[in-house]
Design a protein around this motif. Structure first.
Motif, PDB file in Angstrom:
ATOM      1  N   ALA A   1       0.826  -1.186   0.000  1.00 28.59           N
ATOM      2  CA  ALA A   1       0.000   0.000   0.000  1.00 28.59           C
ATOM      3  C   ALA A   1       0.873   1.253   0.000  1.00 28.59           C
ATOM      4  O   ALA A   1       0.657   2.162  -0.792  1.00 28.59           O
ATOM      5  N   ALA A   2       1.853   1.304   0.898  1.00 31.49           N
ATOM      6  CA  ALA A   2       2.746   2.472   0.955  1.00 31.49           C
ATOM      7  C   ALA A   2       3.562   2.568  -0.320  1.00 31.49           C
ATOM      8  O   ALA A   2       3.756   3.662  -0.862  1.00 31.49           O
ATOM      9  N   ALA A   3       4.014   1.439  -0.813  1.00 28.22           N
ATOM     10  CA  ALA A   3       4.805   1.431  -2.042  1.00 28.22           C
ATOM     11  C   ALA A   3       3.959   1.896  -3.222  1.00 28.22           C
ATOM     12  O   ALA A   3       4.434   2.657  -4.071  1.00 28.22           O
ATOM     13  N   LYS A   4       2.701   1.475  -3.288  1.00 25.88           N
ATOM     14  CA  LYS A   4       1.828   1.894  -4.381  1.00 25.88           C
ATOM     15  C   LYS A   4       1.598   3.400  -4.347  1.00 25.88           C
ATOM     16  O   LYS A   4       1.594   4.066  -5.385  1.00 25.88           O
ATOM     17  N   ARG A   5       1.417   3.954  -3.152  1.00 22.80           N
ATOM     18  CA  ARG A   5       1.225   5.397  -3.024  1.00 22.80           C
ATOM     19  C   ARG A   5       2.472   6.137  -3.498  1.00 22.80           C
ATOM     20  O   ARG A   5       2.394   7.133  -4.201  1.00 22.80           O
ATOM     21  N   TRP A   6       3.641   5.605  -3.143  1.00 23.88           N
ATOM     22  CA  TRP A   6       4.900   6.232  -3.539  1.00 23.88           C
ATOM     23  C   TRP A   6       5.076   6.165  -5.053  1.00 23.88           C
ATOM     24  O   TRP A   6       5.508   7.130  -5.678  1.00 23.88           O
ATOM     25  N   VAL A   7       4.694   5.053  -5.679  1.00 21.65           N
ATOM     26  CA  VAL A   7       4.780   4.924  -7.138  1.00 21.65           C
ATOM     27  C   VAL A   7       3.860   5.945  -7.799  1.00 21.65           C
ATOM     28  O   VAL A   7       4.218   6.561  -8.803  1.00 21.65           O
ATOM     29  N   ARG A   8       2.671   6.156  -7.230  1.00 21.32           N
ATOM     30  CA  ARG A   8       1.768   7.175  -7.783  1.00 21.32           C
ATOM     31  C   ARG A   8       2.399   8.559  -7.718  1.00 21.32           C
ATOM     32  O   ARG A   8       2.301   9.345  -8.654  1.00 21.32           O
ATOM     33  N   LEU A   9       3.059   8.864  -6.605  1.00 19.45           N
ATOM     34  CA  LEU A   9       3.756  10.145  -6.483  1.00 19.45           C
ATOM     35  C   LEU A   9       4.841  10.276  -7.547  1.00 19.45           C
ATOM     36  O   LEU A   9       5.029  11.336  -8.132  1.00 19.45           O
ATOM     37  N   MET A  10       5.552   9.183  -7.782  1.00 17.98           N
ATOM     38  CA  MET A  10       6.633   9.200  -8.768  1.00 17.98           C
ATOM     39  C   MET A  10       6.089   9.440 -10.170  1.00 17.98           C
ATOM     40  O   MET A  10       6.749  10.047 -11.004  1.00 17.98           O
ATOM     41  N   VAL A  68      12.755  11.941   1.058  1.00 14.78           N
ATOM     42  CA  VAL A  68      13.074  11.236   2.311  1.00 14.78           C
ATOM     43  C   VAL A  68      11.958  11.472   3.315  1.00 14.78           C
ATOM     44  O   VAL A  68      11.531  10.546   4.008  1.00 14.78           O
ATOM     45  N   ARG A  69      11.469  12.692   3.374  1.00 10.07           N
ATOM     46  CA  ARG A  69      10.368  12.994   4.306  1.00 10.07           C
ATOM     47  C   ARG A  69       9.128  12.177   3.954  1.00 10.07           C
ATOM     48  O   ARG A  69       8.406  11.721   4.839  1.00 10.07           O
ATOM     49  N   GLU A  70       8.893  11.974   2.652  1.00  2.99           N
ATOM     50  CA  GLU A  70       7.734  11.186   2.241  1.00  2.99           C
ATOM     51  C   GLU A  70       7.903   9.713   2.612  1.00  2.99           C
ATOM     52  O   GLU A  70       6.960   9.065   3.045  1.00  2.99           O
ATOM     53  N   VAL A  71       9.116   9.194   2.469  1.00  2.00           N
ATOM     54  CA  VAL A  71       9.379   7.813   2.879  1.00  2.00           C
ATOM     55  C   VAL A  71       9.235   7.698   4.401  1.00  2.00           C
ATOM     56  O   VAL A  71       8.616   6.767   4.905  1.00  2.00           O
ATOM     57  N   GLU A  72       9.795   8.674   5.134  1.00  3.51           N
ATOM     58  CA  GLU A  72       9.673   8.667   6.593  1.00  3.51           C
ATOM     59  C   GLU A  72       8.209   8.723   7.032  1.00  3.51           C
ATOM     60  O   GLU A  72       7.814   8.074   7.994  1.00  3.51           O
ATOM     61  N   ALA A  73       7.397   9.489   6.318  1.00  2.33           N
ATOM     62  CA  ALA A  73       5.982   9.615   6.668  1.00  2.33           C
ATOM     63  C   ALA A  73       5.253   8.283   6.494  1.00  2.33           C
ATOM     64  O   ALA A  73       4.240   8.038   7.147  1.00  2.33           O
ATOM     65  N   SER A  74       5.789   7.409   5.643  1.00  2.30           N
ATOM     66  CA  SER A  74       5.182   6.096   5.408  1.00  2.30           C
ATOM     67  C   SER A  74       5.806   5.000   6.269  1.00  2.30           C
ATOM     68  O   SER A  74       5.505   3.823   6.084  1.00  2.30           O
ATOM     69  N   PHE A  75       6.647   5.385   7.211  1.00  8.95           N
ATOM     70  CA  PHE A  75       7.381   4.402   8.009  1.00  8.95           C
ATOM     71  C   PHE A  75       6.470   3.352   8.641  1.00  8.95           C
ATOM     72  O   PHE A  75       6.713   2.152   8.519  1.00  8.95           O
ATOM     73  N   ALA A  76       5.428   3.774   9.321  1.00  7.20           N
ATOM     74  CA  ALA A  76       4.573   2.821  10.040  1.00  7.20           C
ATOM     75  C   ALA A  76       3.946   1.818   9.074  1.00  7.20           C
ATOM     76  O   ALA A  76       3.895   0.619   9.362  1.00  7.20           O
ATOM     77  N   GLU A  77       3.519   2.298   7.924  1.00  4.28           N
ATOM     78  CA  GLU A  77       2.890   1.421   6.935  1.00  4.28           C
ATOM     79  C   GLU A  77       3.899   0.418   6.360  1.00  4.28           C
ATOM     80  O   GLU A  77       3.610  -0.772   6.232  1.00  4.28           O
ATOM     81  N   VAL A  78       5.096   0.903   6.058  1.00  2.84           N
ATOM     82  CA  VAL A  78       6.149   0.031   5.523  1.00  2.84           C
ATOM     83  C   VAL A  78       6.564  -0.992   6.584  1.00  2.84           C
ATOM     84  O   VAL A  78       6.730  -2.176   6.298  1.00  2.84           O
ATOM     85  N   ARG A  79       6.722  -0.531   7.834  1.00  3.28           N
ATOM     86  CA  ARG A  79       7.072  -1.438   8.928  1.00  3.28           C
ATOM     87  C   ARG A  79       6.034  -2.537   9.081  1.00  3.28           C
ATOM     88  O   ARG A  79       6.365  -3.719   9.224  1.00  3.28           O
TER      89      ARG A  79
END
Length: 137
Positions: A1-10, A68-79
């Protein structure tokens, strides 16, 4: 889910602060070796992110580090995604890149694994995609 959101941002053309990472990912996806180093000190590096300046320290508050801030913001979801993988196959000892050590290739990673729990769940390693692992994420 977090990865999909990040891909959409990209994929969003208006999102210019991820351009360097997007350019690097496109090199990887298209099986290009690497970007041209912007500094001679980067020669010999196995991976070069296009347009990345050579700096001794990168502060997360810098505009260039918005990603980096966007990845950090997704930390809980990625964890949480990673924790769901615990106990499943796919984890293996950390493998230090062969170019960075004088240890013979079959032994790379043995020291770090024997010294602690440095197991990883590889998605990619040295331009090799771990298909089964990628399918789980």
């Amino acid at each position: 889910a977090a990865a999909k959101r990040w891909v959409r941002l990209m994929g969003d053309p208006a999102n210019t602060h991820l351009k360097r990472i997007k350019d690097w990912l496109l090199l990887k996806i298209n099986n290009k070796k690497r970007a041209k180093p912007s500094n001679e000190w980067q020669n010999g590096c196995p991976d070069v992110i296009p347009g990345l300046r050579a700096m001794p320290f990168w502060e997360v508050e810098m505009p260039e580090m918005q990603w980096v801030r966007e990845v950090e913001a997704s930390f809980a979801e990625v964890r949480d995604e990673l924790l769901q993988l615990r106990g499943q196959q796919g984890f293996q000892p950390y493998r230090q890149p062969s170019w960075s050590t004088k240890i013979a290739a079959p032994d790379i990673g043995a020291v770090s694994h024997d010294s602690g729990d440095w197991n990883v769940f590889y998605l990619f390693l040295h331009n090799q995609r771990f298909e089964e692992n990628c399918a789980r994420c």
